[in-house]
Design a protein around this motif. Structure first.
Motif, mmCIF file in Angstrom:
data_model
loop_
_atom_site.group_PDB
_atom_site.id
_atom_site.type_symbol
_atom_site.label_atom_id
_atom_site.label_comp_id
_atom_site.label_asym_id
_atom_site.label_seq_id
_atom_site.Cartn_x
_atom_site.Cartn_y
_atom_site.Cartn_z
ATOM 1 N N VAL A 64 4.867 45.795 23.591
ATOM 2 C CA VAL A 64 4.337 44.362 24.551
ATOM 3 C C VAL A 64 5.329 44.067 25.467
ATOM 4 C CG1 VAL A 64 3.671 42.112 24.209
ATOM 5 C CG2 VAL A 64 2.764 43.518 22.963
ATOM 6 N N ILE A 65 6.814 44.119 24.749
ATOM 7 C CA ILE A 65 7.820 43.702 25.896
ATOM 8 C C ILE A 65 7.918 44.723 27.003
ATOM 9 C CG2 ILE A 65 10.429 43.599 25.871
ATOM 10 C CD1 ILE A 65 9.948 42.496 23.070
ATOM 11 N N ALA A 66 7.713 46.187 26.463
ATOM 12 C CA ALA A 66 7.949 47.080 27.695
ATOM 13 C C ALA A 66 6.806 46.845 28.639
ATOM 14 C CB ALA A 66 7.992 48.358 27.100
ATOM 15 N N ASN A 67 5.533 46.530 28.211
ATOM 16 C CA ASN A 67 4.453 46.254 29.145
ATOM 17 C C ASN A 67 4.903 45.040 30.090
ATOM 18 O OD1 ASN A 67 3.023 48.599 28.338
ATOM 19 N ND2 ASN A 67 2.073 47.532 26.803
ATOM 20 N N ASN A 68 5.341 44.264 29.493
ATOM 21 C CA ASN A 68 5.592 42.820 30.303
ATOM 22 C C ASN A 68 6.774 43.298 31.500
ATOM 23 O OD1 ASN A 68 3.826 41.360 28.876
ATOM 24 N ND2 ASN A 68 5.364 40.494 27.405
ATOM 25 N N GLU A 69 7.681 44.057 31.046
ATOM 26 C CA GLU A 69 8.716 44.476 32.074
ATOM 27 C C GLU A 69 8.207 45.078 33.010
ATOM 28 O OE1 GLU A 69 12.388 44.511 33.739
ATOM 29 O OE2 GLU A 69 11.842 43.389 31.942
ATOM 30 N N LEU A 70 7.071 46.139 32.599
ATOM 31 C CA LEU A 70 6.717 47.059 33.689
ATOM 32 C C LEU A 70 5.734 46.085 34.683
ATOM 33 C CD1 LEU A 70 5.548 50.228 31.681
ATOM 34 C CD2 LEU A 70 7.645 49.959 33.474
ATOM 35 N N ASN A 71 5.077 45.234 33.971
ATOM 36 C CA ASN A 71 4.189 44.031 35.008
ATOM 37 C C ASN A 71 5.098 43.500 35.913
ATOM 38 O OD1 ASN A 71 1.666 45.189 33.817
ATOM 39 N ND2 ASN A 71 1.916 43.716 32.113
ATOM 40 N N PHE A 72 6.100 42.894 35.171
ATOM 41 C CA PHE A 72 7.056 42.364 36.316
ATOM 42 C C PHE A 72 7.905 43.146 37.379
ATOM 43 C CE2 PHE A 72 11.580 41.049 37.260
ATOM 44 C CZ PHE A 72 11.396 39.771 37.927
ATOM 45 N N GLN A 73 8.079 44.244 37.050
ATOM 46 C CA GLN A 73 8.546 45.523 38.293
ATOM 47 C C GLN A 73 7.492 45.599 39.079
ATOM 48 O OE1 GLN A 73 10.199 48.603 36.172
ATOM 49 N NE2 GLN A 73 11.887 47.674 35.259
ATOM 50 N N ASN A 74 6.313 45.792 38.573
ATOM 51 C CA ASN A 74 5.172 45.970 39.677
ATOM 52 C C ASN A 74 4.922 44.707 40.687
ATOM 53 O OD1 ASN A 74 4.358 48.526 38.535
ATOM 54 N ND2 ASN A 74 3.193 47.594 37.171
ATOM 55 N N ARG A 75 4.966 43.578 39.987
ATOM 56 C CA ARG A 75 4.967 42.415 40.796
ATOM 57 C C ARG A 75 6.126 42.370 41.952
ATOM 58 N NH1 ARG A 75 3.138 39.860 36.050
ATOM 59 N NH2 ARG A 75 5.312 39.037 35.554
ATOM 60 N N GLU A 76 7.207 42.639 41.408
ATOM 61 C CA GLU A 76 8.174 42.877 42.286
ATOM 62 C C GLU A 76 8.066 43.778 43.216
ATOM 63 O OE1 GLU A 76 11.102 40.771 42.688
ATOM 64 O OE2 GLU A 76 10.193 39.723 41.067
ATOM 65 N N LYS A 77 7.601 44.998 43.196
ATOM 66 C CA LYS A 77 7.282 45.928 44.200
ATOM 67 C C LYS A 77 6.328 45.385 45.108
ATOM 68 C CE LYS A 77 8.302 49.807 41.176
ATOM 69 N NZ LYS A 77 7.666 51.034 40.565
ATOM 70 N N GLU A 78 5.219 44.766 44.740
ATOM 71 C CA GLU A 78 4.339 44.114 45.676
ATOM 72 C C GLU A 78 4.765 43.297 46.519
ATOM 73 O OE1 GLU A 78 1.139 43.028 42.793
ATOM 74 O OE2 GLU A 78 0.528 44.707 42.403
ATOM 75 N N LYS A 79 5.575 42.380 46.042
ATOM 76 C CA LYS A 79 6.271 41.434 46.659
ATOM 77 C C LYS A 79 7.202 42.083 47.839
ATOM 78 C CE LYS A 79 6.535 37.725 43.384
ATOM 79 N NZ LYS A 79 7.701 36.964 42.488
#
Length: 261
Positions: A64-79
């Motif tokens: 779950v922690i790893a998935n949250n980190e990946l989601n955060f990185q994907n949002r940063e990429k989109e920004k």
């Protein structure tokens, strides 16, 4: 004689009955021991199942922690992608403005050419031509000053565009480096999880199993020594694996890939 035979027969019957009772008691004692062993085995199995359940819950939390980190990185990429699109639109707008200013400069140059032709035609009219020339000279100076200012603005905008391009290149490079670091870090964590789940659990299970055996009624000192030896061997294996895991964690932390630049 018949009474003696009757007594002898009754005594034999009682002896047979006593023998059967002794055999039945031994059978009951054996069955009780088997039930006790089966109960001990069930206790060990329950402990192992509880340990496996805890390990599964830990693995789920880590995922779950790893998935949250990946989601955060994907949002940063989109920004970052949105910022790049905005920057591109800004550059396109600046190019359009530059093209418009170039068109205005061409029109201004054509206007100057037309004015020079008009000046040559009116050369014969000296008084009017002088006044007209003075006025045109003043207008020309103003236009030249405007053209100089426009050229300076174009140079400044060009420099700003080059700076923005360099910043975008640096940002893209930093993003690629961060992604590579993250991938290598995840691989390192997966290796640590493999060591923990496949190597460390075995000596722990051995120690728990032999500890349960020691809790049972063991009358032989040799059995106790063997259990203690097995526990000691499992503890040594666990200590070695723990040292290897600590060394691997230190090595992972000392890699240049995971150090801040």
């Amino acid at each position: 004689m018949s009474a003696y035979n009757e007594l002898h027969f009754q005594y034999k019957e009682r002896s047979d009955l006593a023998t059967e009772l002794i055999l039945a008691n031994k059978e009951l004692a054996f069955q009780y021991e088997e039930k006790a062993k089966r109960a001990a085995e069930l206790v060990i199995a329950n402990v192992e199942l509880m340990f496996q359940s805890n390990e599964k819950e830990k693995r789920a939390s880590e995922l779950v922690i790893a998935n949250n980190e990946l989601n955060f990185q994907n949002r940063e990429k989109e920004k970052r992608a949105s910022e790049l699109v905005i920057a591109k639109n800004e550059l396109d707008f600046q190019n359009e403005q530059k093209e418009k200013r170039a068109s205005e400069l061409i029109i201004a140059n054509n206007e100057l050419i037309f004015q020079n032709k008009e000046k040559e035609k009116r050369a014969v009219e000296l008084i009017i031509a002088n006044r007209e020339l003075a006025f045109q000279k003043l207008e020309k100076n103003i236009r030249e000053a405007e053209l100089a200012i426009a050229n300076k603005k174009l140079i400044f905008k060009t420099q700003e565009r080059e700076i923005r391009t360099a910043e975008l290149n640096i940002a893209n490079r930093d993003l690629k480096i961060a992604e590579d670091k993250q991938k290598r870090y995840i691989i390192g964590l997966e290796e640590m999880m493999f060591i923990t789940s496949h190597k460390v659990r075995q000596p722990i299970a051995n120690i728990l199993g032999f500890s349960q055996v020691l809790d049972q009624s063991i009358n032989s000192p040799d059995d106790i020594k063997r259990c203690v030896a097995h526990i000691k061997e499992s503890a040594i294996i666990l200590d070695t694996l723990t040292r290897e895991l600590n060394a691997y964690i230190c090595k992972l932390g000392q890699r240049d890939d995971f150090k801040e630049e």
